[in-house]
Design a protein around this motif. Structure first.
Motif, PDB file in Angstrom:
ATOM      1  N   SER A   1      23.502  -8.186   2.189  1.00 51.67           N
ATOM      2  CA  SER A   1      24.367  -8.682   3.522  1.00 51.67           C
ATOM      3  C   SER A   1      24.702  -9.980   3.532  1.00 51.67           C
ATOM      4  CB  SER A   1      23.601  -7.908   4.785  1.00 51.67           C
ATOM      5  OG  SER A   1      22.245  -8.840   4.862  1.00 51.67           O
ATOM      6  N   ARG A   2      25.770 -10.272   4.558  1.00 55.82           N
ATOM      7  CA  ARG A   2      26.163 -11.712   4.769  1.00 55.82           C
ATOM      8  C   ARG A   2      26.182 -11.743   6.208  1.00 55.82           C
ATOM      9  NH1 ARG A   2      27.995 -15.994   1.371  1.00 55.82           N
ATOM     10  NH2 ARG A   2      28.281 -14.393  -0.206  1.00 55.82           N
ATOM     11  N   GLY A   3      25.440 -12.862   6.803  1.00 57.02           N
ATOM     12  CA  GLY A   3      25.742 -13.014   8.093  1.00 57.02           C
ATOM     13  C   GLY A   3      25.574 -11.589   9.083  1.00 57.02           C
ATOM     14  N   GLY A   4      24.553 -10.899   8.664  1.00 55.38           N
ATOM     15  CA  GLY A   4      24.162  -9.569   9.208  1.00 55.38           C
ATOM     16  C   GLY A   4      25.336  -8.373   9.166  1.00 55.38           C
ATOM     17  N   ARG A   5      26.100  -8.708   8.331  1.00 55.67           N
ATOM     18  CA  ARG A   5      27.005  -7.576   7.823  1.00 55.67           C
ATOM     19  C   ARG A   5      27.017  -7.175   6.412  1.00 55.67           C
ATOM     20  NH1 ARG A   5      31.861  -8.410  11.295  1.00 55.67           N
ATOM     21  NH2 ARG A   5      33.082  -7.268   9.607  1.00 55.67           N
ATOM     22  N   PHE A   6      26.792  -5.776   6.149  1.00 53.19           N
ATOM     23  CA  PHE A   6      26.699  -5.628   4.980  1.00 53.19           C
ATOM     24  C   PHE A   6      27.923  -5.693   4.073  1.00 53.19           C
ATOM     25  CE2 PHE A   6      23.940  -1.681   6.162  1.00 53.19           C
ATOM     26  CZ  PHE A   6      22.923  -2.454   6.389  1.00 53.19           C
ATOM     27  N   GLU A   7      27.868  -6.339   2.888  1.00 55.61           N
ATOM     28  CA  GLU A   7      28.926  -7.005   2.015  1.00 55.61           C
ATOM     29  C   GLU A   7      29.949  -5.699   1.637  1.00 55.61           C
ATOM     30  OE1 GLU A   7      28.419  -9.768  -0.768  1.00 55.61           O
ATOM     31  OE2 GLU A   7      26.977 -11.107   0.528  1.00 55.61           O
ATOM     32  N   PHE A   8      29.187  -4.860   1.294  1.00 56.40           N
ATOM     33  CA  PHE A   8      30.139  -3.512   0.454  1.00 56.40           C
ATOM     34  C   PHE A   8      31.080  -2.875   1.377  1.00 56.40           C
ATOM     35  CE2 PHE A   8      26.933  -0.482   1.955  1.00 56.40           C
ATOM     36  CZ  PHE A   8      27.679   0.743   1.970  1.00 56.40           C
ATOM     37  N   LEU A   9      30.619  -3.106   2.791  1.00 55.05           N
ATOM     38  CA  LEU A   9      31.238  -2.236   3.852  1.00 55.05           C
ATOM     39  C   LEU A   9      32.528  -3.409   4.099  1.00 55.05           C
ATOM     40  CD1 LEU A   9      28.763  -0.733   6.366  1.00 55.05           C
ATOM     41  CD2 LEU A   9      30.176   0.461   4.540  1.00 55.05           C
ATOM     42  N   ASP A  10      32.049  -4.643   4.249  1.00 52.17           N
ATOM     43  CA  ASP A  10      33.306  -5.451   4.577  1.00 52.17           C
ATOM     44  C   ASP A  10      34.210  -5.657   3.271  1.00 52.17           C
ATOM     45  OD1 ASP A  10      32.963  -6.474   7.040  1.00 52.17           O
ATOM     46  OD2 ASP A  10      31.840  -8.275   6.496  1.00 52.17           O
ATOM     47  N   ALA A  11      33.930  -5.349   2.292  1.00 50.10           N
ATOM     48  CA  ALA A  11      34.845  -5.384   1.081  1.00 50.10           C
ATOM     49  C   ALA A  11      35.804  -4.152   1.366  1.00 50.10           C
ATOM     50  CB  ALA A  11      34.086  -5.266  -0.125  1.00 50.10           C
ATOM     51  N   LEU A  12      34.967  -3.140   1.783  1.00 46.79           N
ATOM     52  CA  LEU A  12      35.819  -1.806   1.677  1.00 46.79           C
ATOM     53  C   LEU A  12      36.763  -1.924   2.962  1.00 46.79           C
ATOM     54  CD1 LEU A  12      33.199   0.888   1.365  1.00 46.79           C
ATOM     55  CD2 LEU A  12      35.184   0.730  -0.025  1.00 46.79           C
ATOM     56  N   ARG A  13      36.408  -2.412   4.081  1.00 41.75           N
ATOM     57  CA  ARG A  13      37.180  -2.633   5.261  1.00 41.75           C
ATOM     58  C   ARG A  13      38.392  -3.493   4.783  1.00 41.75           C
ATOM     59  NH1 ARG A  13      32.223  -3.857   7.899  1.00 41.75           N
ATOM     60  NH2 ARG A  13      31.498  -2.397   9.410  1.00 41.75           N
ATOM     61  N   GLY A  14      38.226  -4.503   4.085  1.00 46.82           N
ATOM     62  CA  GLY A  14      39.399  -5.507   3.781  1.00 46.82           C
ATOM     63  C   GLY A  14      40.262  -4.798   2.829  1.00 46.82           C
ATOM     64  N   LEU A  15      39.779  -4.089   1.938  1.00 45.58           N
ATOM     65  CA  LEU A  15      40.778  -3.531   1.070  1.00 45.58           C
ATOM     66  C   LEU A  15      41.435  -2.339   1.999  1.00 45.58           C
ATOM     67  CD1 LEU A  15      38.720  -2.946  -2.150  1.00 45.58           C
ATOM     68  CD2 LEU A  15      40.517  -4.344  -2.016  1.00 45.58           C
TER      69      LEU A  15
ATOM     70  N   PHE B   1      31.806   1.431  -4.246  1.00 46.85           N
ATOM     71  CA  PHE B   1      31.154   0.362  -3.519  1.00 46.85           C
ATOM     72  C   PHE B   1      29.747   0.623  -3.097  1.00 46.85           C
ATOM     73  CE2 PHE B   1      34.650  -2.624  -2.554  1.00 46.85           C
ATOM     74  CZ  PHE B   1      35.537  -2.371  -3.621  1.00 46.85           C
ATOM     75  N   LEU B   2      29.507   1.903  -2.757  1.00 43.72           N
ATOM     76  CA  LEU B   2      28.294   2.193  -2.206  1.00 43.72           C
ATOM     77  C   LEU B   2      27.205   1.767  -3.622  1.00 43.72           C
ATOM     78  CD1 LEU B   2      26.428   3.315   0.062  1.00 43.72           C
ATOM     79  CD2 LEU B   2      27.023   5.479  -0.764  1.00 43.72           C
ATOM     80  N   LEU B   3      27.493   2.376  -4.667  1.00 46.64           N
ATOM     81  CA  LEU B   3      26.663   2.237  -5.510  1.00 46.64           C
ATOM     82  C   LEU B   3      26.614   0.678  -6.109  1.00 46.64           C
ATOM     83  CD1 LEU B   3      27.805   5.235  -8.052  1.00 46.64           C
ATOM     84  CD2 LEU B   3      25.814   4.895  -6.871  1.00 46.64           C
ATOM     85  N   LEU B   4      27.423  -0.165  -5.386  1.00 48.85           N
ATOM     86  CA  LEU B   4      27.299  -1.555  -6.003  1.00 48.85           C
ATOM     87  C   LEU B   4      26.645  -2.336  -4.612  1.00 48.85           C
ATOM     88  CD1 LEU B   4      30.672  -1.734  -7.703  1.00 48.85           C
ATOM     89  CD2 LEU B   4      28.738  -2.119  -8.844  1.00 48.85           C
ATOM     90  N   ARG B   5      26.229  -1.692  -3.756  1.00 43.02           N
ATOM     91  CA  ARG B   5      25.815  -2.316  -2.650  1.00 43.02           C
ATOM     92  C   ARG B   5      24.863  -3.372  -2.833  1.00 43.02           C
ATOM     93  NH1 ARG B   5      23.551   2.668  -3.062  1.00 43.02           N
ATOM     94  NH2 ARG B   5      21.644   2.967  -2.611  1.00 43.02           N
ATOM     95  N   ARG B   6      24.224  -3.474  -3.738  1.00 40.86           N
ATOM     96  CA  ARG B   6      23.157  -4.456  -3.958  1.00 40.86           C
ATOM     97  C   ARG B   6      23.610  -5.574  -4.400  1.00 40.86           C
ATOM     98  NH1 ARG B   6      19.620  -0.421  -7.580  1.00 40.86           N
ATOM     99  NH2 ARG B   6      20.285   1.210  -6.350  1.00 40.86           N
ATOM    100  N   TYR B   7      25.057  -5.874  -4.626  1.00 42.24           N
ATOM    101  CA  TYR B   7      25.678  -6.991  -5.230  1.00 42.24           C
ATOM    102  C   TYR B   7      26.429  -7.698  -4.291  1.00 42.24           C
ATOM    103  CZ  TYR B   7      23.917  -4.722  -9.663  1.00 42.24           C
ATOM    104  OH  TYR B   7      23.326  -4.053 -10.679  1.00 42.24           O
TER     105      TYR B   7
END
Length: 423
Positions: free
Chosen positions: A23-37, A338-344
């Motif tokens: 996460s970054r700033g309280g937001r899950f990174e993989f979810l933000d990446a998905l939202r952006g795409l 992206f879920l499988l990459l959620r730790r990155y």
């Protein structure tokens, strides 16, 4: 048991929780990446179909990039909204947060659309113009798609927000009834409803085929749902809340304006996202979660085989059974990857795109009637120049609305929630 205790009920994990999601700033990174795409996919779809009729025909017949993005959004919502709802806050605090997250920007876009229409830079549907005052009020609710469908919708991309809001209502009922953590049976039930849902007529309340019988069906369904969840509620207060939510949610959902198979498919997709969230929180095993995921993909493909070809009135192409699996299944697979990459960690530009994704999703439709390039520059075709200009303008405006509308409203909503939690 009070409503607050229902929301904050402790987790009984099926096994130890998996490694923490990055996460970054309280937001899950993989979810933000998905939202952006997902947001970028919708923007490119809508811009491209305006510029290239051939692409529009292809997207209608085979692969809808925008619809692909919407299904990614639904999976993201199904994953994160239960986490937000079960954070230990009351339902009231949850809805205050959702209101300040969604409505201020949406209302700003409604006003901007009307202003642009007044200078002939934004088209409004004839159904809206037939009764603009009533239809504007309907749009203010964000449930306009269930009230009147495409014909009254001001902001073109906002139809999916009606489904998001309906999903929140469904989750609220499940929380009141203490059923919100039974995600696997809920997802399977939602998926199985896709098949009989295909037989449900559209717009049971105010559609062209609505009558006393269809309205009686809606009334009966509403009474049953209200009675069941009022009975399951912990006290009188939450029972009244269940009755109110059922009285709003059931008639609206049953008045869905499009193909019923898609309506139930949208909700089923969100529940599949919830199952995957339960897996990451350790509440259910990966085997059960991925079994539900594979069942969803299999069902989507199987149901699509029975879809009858439909002639699209705009492009004149035949929409066959191929369209839905070619569009929806890749959305599921992208979410799974992206879920499988959620730790990155993910690239910062993509994370920023995710932060402004809601603004981008709403804003971009307001610029599609902007001036176009008419001559090439440096050998670049005018259509490509127009596409790049529109996308860049959408990104700039979305950045501004995120900073000056979304963020201040988020902050104010957070203060309101803090006051509610302090009581």
């Amino acid at each position: 048991m009070t409503l607050e205790r229902v929301v904050a009920a402790p987790i009984s994990p099926a096994e130890p929780a998996e490694p923490v999601v990055r996460s970054r700033g309280g937001r899950f990174e993989f979810l933000d990446a998905l939202r952006g795409l997902a947001a970028l996919a919708v923007v490119i779809q809508h811009c491209s179909e305006r510029l290239w009729p051939g692409y529009f025909r292809f997207s209608q017949a085979y692969f809808g990039l925008g619809e692909f993005g919407v299904f990614v959004f639904f999976l993201v919502s199904g994953f994160i909204i239960p986490a937000s709802l079960e954070r230990g806050r009351s339902l009231g605090a949850f809805w205050v947060g959702r209101f300040f997250r969604l409505f201020p920007l949406f209302w700003a876009c409604l006003i901007a659309a009307l202003l642009l229409h007044s200078i002939n830079r934004y088209g409004l549907p004839a159904g809206f113009l037939a009764n603009p005052v009533v239809n504007f009020l309907a749009n203010l609710t964000m449930m306009q798609f269930f009230i009147g469908g495409w014909d009254i919708q001001v902001v073109g991309a906002s139809w999916s927000l009606s489904y998001e809001l309906a999903f929140y209502l469904i989750l609220s009922l499940l929380v009141i009834g203490g059923l919100n953590r039974r995600s696997v049976p809920l997802a399977i039930a939602a998926l199985l409803l896709i098949v009989p849902g295909a037989l449900l007529p559209i717009m049971l309340l105010n559609g062209p085929d609505s009558n006393l019988t269809t309205r009686s069906i809606v009334l009966a369904a509403t009474l049953v749902v209200a009675a069941v969840f009022a009975y399951l509620a912990a006290d009188r207060r939450t029972a009244l809340a269940a009755i109110l939510i059922a009285a709003i949610a059931v008639p609206l959902i049953l008045n869905q304006p499009g193909a019923s198979v898609l309506t139930f498919g949208y909700f089923a997709t969100m529940f599949v996202g919830t199952v995957l969230y339960r897996m990451t929180s350790g509440e259910i095993t990966p085997r059960r979660a991925w079994s539900v995921f594979l069942f969803a993909i299999t069902l989507i493909f199987g149901v699509s085989l029975f879809v009858q070809p439909v002639l699209d009135p705009i492009t004149g192409v035949w929409i066959t059974w191929l369209k839905q699996p070619l569009t929806i299944i890749p959305a599921y697979l992208l979410f799974a990857a992206f879920l499988l990459l959620r730790r990155y960690s993910f690239p910062r530009p993509l994370l920023f795109l995710g932060r402004i994704s809601y603004s981008l999703y709403l804003i971009h439709v307001l610029i599609l009637d902007a001036p176009r390039w008419t001559t090439p520059i440096l050998g670049i075709p005018a259509t490509w120049l127009t596409l790049c200009t529109w996308v860049a303008a959408a990104l700039l405006i979305a950045t501004a609305t995120y900073r000056w509308i979304e963020k201040p409203c988020h902050t104010f909503g957070g203060r309101m929630i803090a006051k509610i939690d302090a009581k």
